[in-house]
Write a protein that holds these residues in place. Structure first.
Motif, PDB file in Angstrom:
ATOM      1  N   GLY A  92       0.931  -1.200  -0.172  1.00  0.00           N
ATOM      2  CA  GLY A  92      -0.452   0.010  -0.027  1.00  0.00           C
ATOM      3  C   GLY A  92       0.936   1.135   0.024  1.00  0.00           C
ATOM      4  N   TYR A  93       1.936   1.502  -0.078  1.00  0.00           N
ATOM      5  CA  TYR A  93       3.207   2.356  -0.182  1.00  0.00           C
ATOM      6  C   TYR A  93       2.847   3.595  -1.502  1.00  0.00           C
ATOM      7  N   ASP A  94       2.423   4.494  -0.993  1.00  0.00           N
ATOM      8  CA  ASP A  94       2.586   5.401  -1.757  1.00  0.00           C
ATOM      9  C   ASP A  94       3.457   6.306  -2.623  1.00  0.00           C
ATOM     10  N   LYS A  95       3.597   5.418  -3.528  1.00  0.00           N
ATOM     11  CA  LYS A  95       4.383   5.230  -4.627  1.00  0.00           C
ATOM     12  C   LYS A  95       4.164   6.567  -5.387  1.00  0.00           C
ATOM     13  N   ASP A  96       3.453   7.112  -5.463  1.00  0.00           N
ATOM     14  CA  ASP A  96       3.016   7.953  -6.385  1.00  0.00           C
ATOM     15  C   ASP A  96       3.919   9.621  -6.152  1.00  0.00           C
ATOM     16  N   ASN A  97       4.477   9.616  -4.258  1.00  0.00           N
ATOM     17  CA  ASN A  97       4.056  11.067  -3.068  1.00  0.00           C
ATOM     18  C   ASN A  97       5.808  10.703  -3.120  1.00  0.00           C
ATOM     19  N   ILE A  98       6.867   9.943  -3.314  1.00  0.00           N
ATOM     20  CA  ILE A  98       7.563   9.769  -2.433  1.00  0.00           C
ATOM     21  C   ILE A  98       8.525  10.886  -2.350  1.00  0.00           C
ATOM     22  N   PRO A  99       9.414  10.845  -0.602  1.00  0.00           N
ATOM     23  CA  PRO A  99       9.645  12.636  -0.757  1.00  0.00           C
ATOM     24  C   PRO A  99      10.859  12.354  -1.430  1.00  0.00           C
ATOM     25  N   THR A 100      11.460  13.273  -2.208  1.00  0.00           N
ATOM     26  CA  THR A 100      13.049  14.181  -2.478  1.00  0.00           C
ATOM     27  C   THR A 100      13.711  13.536  -2.122  1.00  0.00           C
ATOM     28  N   GLU A 101      13.608  13.096  -0.520  1.00  0.00           N
ATOM     29  CA  GLU A 101      14.852  13.383   1.001  1.00  0.00           C
ATOM     30  C   GLU A 101      14.904  11.410   0.411  1.00  0.00           C
ATOM     31  N   THR A 102      14.148  11.305   0.646  1.00  0.00           N
ATOM     32  CA  THR A 102      14.033   9.597   0.297  1.00  0.00           C
ATOM     33  C   THR A 102      14.737   8.366  -0.748  1.00  0.00           C
ATOM     34  N   MET A 103      14.188   9.504  -1.871  1.00  0.00           N
ATOM     35  CA  MET A 103      14.617   9.302  -3.153  1.00  0.00           C
ATOM     36  C   MET A 103      15.937   9.207  -3.434  1.00  0.00           C
ATOM     37  N   ALA A 104      16.559  10.769  -2.671  1.00  0.00           N
ATOM     38  CA  ALA A 104      18.081  11.126  -3.480  1.00  0.00           C
ATOM     39  C   ALA A 104      19.177   9.784  -2.083  1.00  0.00           C
ATOM     40  N   LYS A 105      18.310   9.034  -0.755  1.00  0.00           N
ATOM     41  CA  LYS A 105      19.019   7.929  -0.411  1.00  0.00           C
ATOM     42  C   LYS A 105      18.548   6.702  -0.916  1.00  0.00           C
ATOM     43  N   LEU A 106      18.016   6.854  -2.007  1.00  0.00           N
ATOM     44  CA  LEU A 106      17.700   5.412  -2.618  1.00  0.00           C
ATOM     45  C   LEU A 106      18.110   4.963  -3.634  1.00  0.00           C
ATOM     46  N   LYS A 107      18.497   6.221  -4.708  1.00  0.00           N
ATOM     47  CA  LYS A 107      18.595   6.376  -5.614  1.00  0.00           C
ATOM     48  C   LYS A 107      20.778   5.763  -5.789  1.00  0.00           C
ATOM     49  N   PRO A 108      21.178   6.143  -5.096  1.00  0.00           N
ATOM     50  CA  PRO A 108      21.996   5.335  -5.084  1.00  0.00           C
ATOM     51  C   PRO A 108      22.539   3.568  -5.292  1.00  0.00           C
ATOM     52  N   LEU A 109      21.121   3.535  -4.575  1.00  0.00           N
ATOM     53  CA  LEU A 109      21.352   1.435  -4.373  1.00  0.00           C
ATOM     54  C   LEU A 109      20.894   1.188  -5.968  1.00  0.00           C
ATOM     55  N   GLU A 110      20.926   2.022  -6.623  1.00  0.00           N
ATOM     56  CA  GLU A 110      20.266   1.504  -7.744  1.00  0.00           C
ATOM     57  C   GLU A 110      21.725   0.826  -8.580  1.00  0.00           C
ATOM     58  N   ASP A 111      22.706   1.149  -8.395  1.00  0.00           N
ATOM     59  CA  ASP A 111      24.374   1.348  -9.179  1.00  0.00           C
ATOM     60  C   ASP A 111      24.841   0.224  -7.937  1.00  0.00           C
ATOM     61  N   ASP A 112      24.424  -0.440  -6.963  1.00  0.00           N
ATOM     62  CA  ASP A 112      25.457  -0.785  -6.272  1.00  0.00           C
ATOM     63  C   ASP A 112      25.345  -2.406  -6.441  1.00  0.00           C
ATOM     64  N   PRO A 113      26.656  -3.138  -7.247  1.00  0.00           N
ATOM     65  CA  PRO A 113      25.927  -4.234  -7.560  1.00  0.00           C
ATOM     66  C   PRO A 113      25.721  -5.564  -5.766  1.00  0.00           C
ATOM     67  N   GLU A 114      25.920  -4.717  -4.728  1.00  0.00           N
ATOM     68  CA  GLU A 114      25.465  -5.508  -4.109  1.00  0.00           C
ATOM     69  C   GLU A 114      23.987  -5.863  -4.150  1.00  0.00           C
ATOM     70  N   PHE A 115      23.271  -4.049  -4.088  1.00  0.00           N
ATOM     71  CA  PHE A 115      21.925  -4.157  -3.401  1.00  0.00           C
ATOM     72  C   PHE A 115      21.332  -4.973  -5.135  1.00  0.00           C
ATOM     73  N   ASP A 116      21.452  -6.143  -5.475  1.00  0.00           N
ATOM     74  CA  ASP A 116      21.686  -7.015  -6.713  1.00  0.00           C
ATOM     75  C   ASP A 116      20.112  -8.254  -6.092  1.00  0.00           C
ATOM     76  N   PRO A 117      19.342  -8.107  -6.271  1.00  0.00           N
ATOM     77  CA  PRO A 117      17.427  -9.441  -5.276  1.00  0.00           C
ATOM     78  C   PRO A 117      18.842 -10.882  -6.539  1.00  0.00           C
ATOM     79  N   GLU A 118      19.234 -10.835  -6.674  1.00  0.00           N
ATOM     80  CA  GLU A 118      20.030 -12.056  -6.659  1.00  0.00           C
ATOM     81  C   GLU A 118      20.869 -12.190  -6.055  1.00  0.00           C
ATOM     82  N   VAL A 119      21.473 -11.573  -5.674  1.00  0.00           N
ATOM     83  CA  VAL A 119      23.140 -11.714  -4.523  1.00  0.00           C
ATOM     84  C   VAL A 119      22.233 -11.669  -3.426  1.00  0.00           C
TER      85      VAL A 119
END
Length: 199
Positions: A92-119
């Motif tokens: 039920g997370y409000d994905k349409d209104n994710i705070p900018t500060e939260t996204m700023a923290k999460l975004k770097p995880l996208e390129d983190d090889p350790e943050f891969d579902p298969e790993v």
């Protein structure tokens, strides 16, 4: 169409993440909560969860003994992994209104090889599902930030078009009234002219 194409890019990741969440068993989540020393991937997923749900870290003494570090593991165990409604919160997370500060923290995880579902799957099924979810939120937010302004521009353009069409319809009605009046005057003139000729 352009907006729909952008949304279509995000949907497979979002749907896969939601499926992964729906397939989580309570035992998978309990397994994570009961970990004494979780692997780094599980800690990273826990940190991301804390960011998403605004759970504050606990300050702990760093290995050097002098400075303090943010520890997200203990707060995540209590507030998130220990929450019987964690799955519902994620779904039920409000994905349409994710705070900018939260996204700023999460975004770097996208390129983190350790943050891969298969790993992460090697350490925990639950953390893997939530990793997919976090990644989907990152993608969805990026698309929403592109599509949102386009949708707003489209709505404004449609509204402007409706206003112009209303003015056009009004002017056409005025023109018709004038044309009808002219036709009546011409008919009256012709009738009067004919009458005069008859006299």
């Amino acid at each position: 169409e352009e907006c729909q194409a952008d949304v279509d890019k995000a949907m497979p990741a979002l749907n896969a993440a939601l499926d992964a969440l729906k397939n989580l068993k309570k035992s998978d989540i309990t397994e994570v909560k009961n970990m004494k020393t979780p692997p780094d991937g599980v800690v990273t997923v826990s940190k991301a969860l804390c960011w998403c749900f605004d759970v504050k870290p606990k300050k702990v003494t760093a290995p050097d003994g002098r400075t303090k570090l943010d520890d997200y593991w203990e707060p995540s165990k209590k507030s998130l992994w220990g929450d019987a409604k964690l799955q519902d919160k994620l779904l039920g997370y409000d994905k349409d209104n994710i705070p900018t500060e939260t996204m700023a923290k999460l975004k770097p995880l996208e390129d983190d090889p350790e943050f891969d579902p298969e790993v992460i799957k090697k350490a925990s099924v639950a953390a893997c599902g939530i990793c997919k979810w976090v990644r989907a939120m990152i993608v969805y937010d990026g698309v929403a930030k592109v599509v949102g302004p386009k949708k707003a521009a489209l709505a404004k353009a449609e509204s402007d078009l409706d206003a112009v069409q209303a003015i056009l319809a009004e002017k056409k009605a005025e023109l018709k009234a004038v044309q009808d009046n002219v036709a009546k005057l011409v008919a009256d003139f012709e009738a009067a002219k004919k009458k005069k000729e008859e006299l």
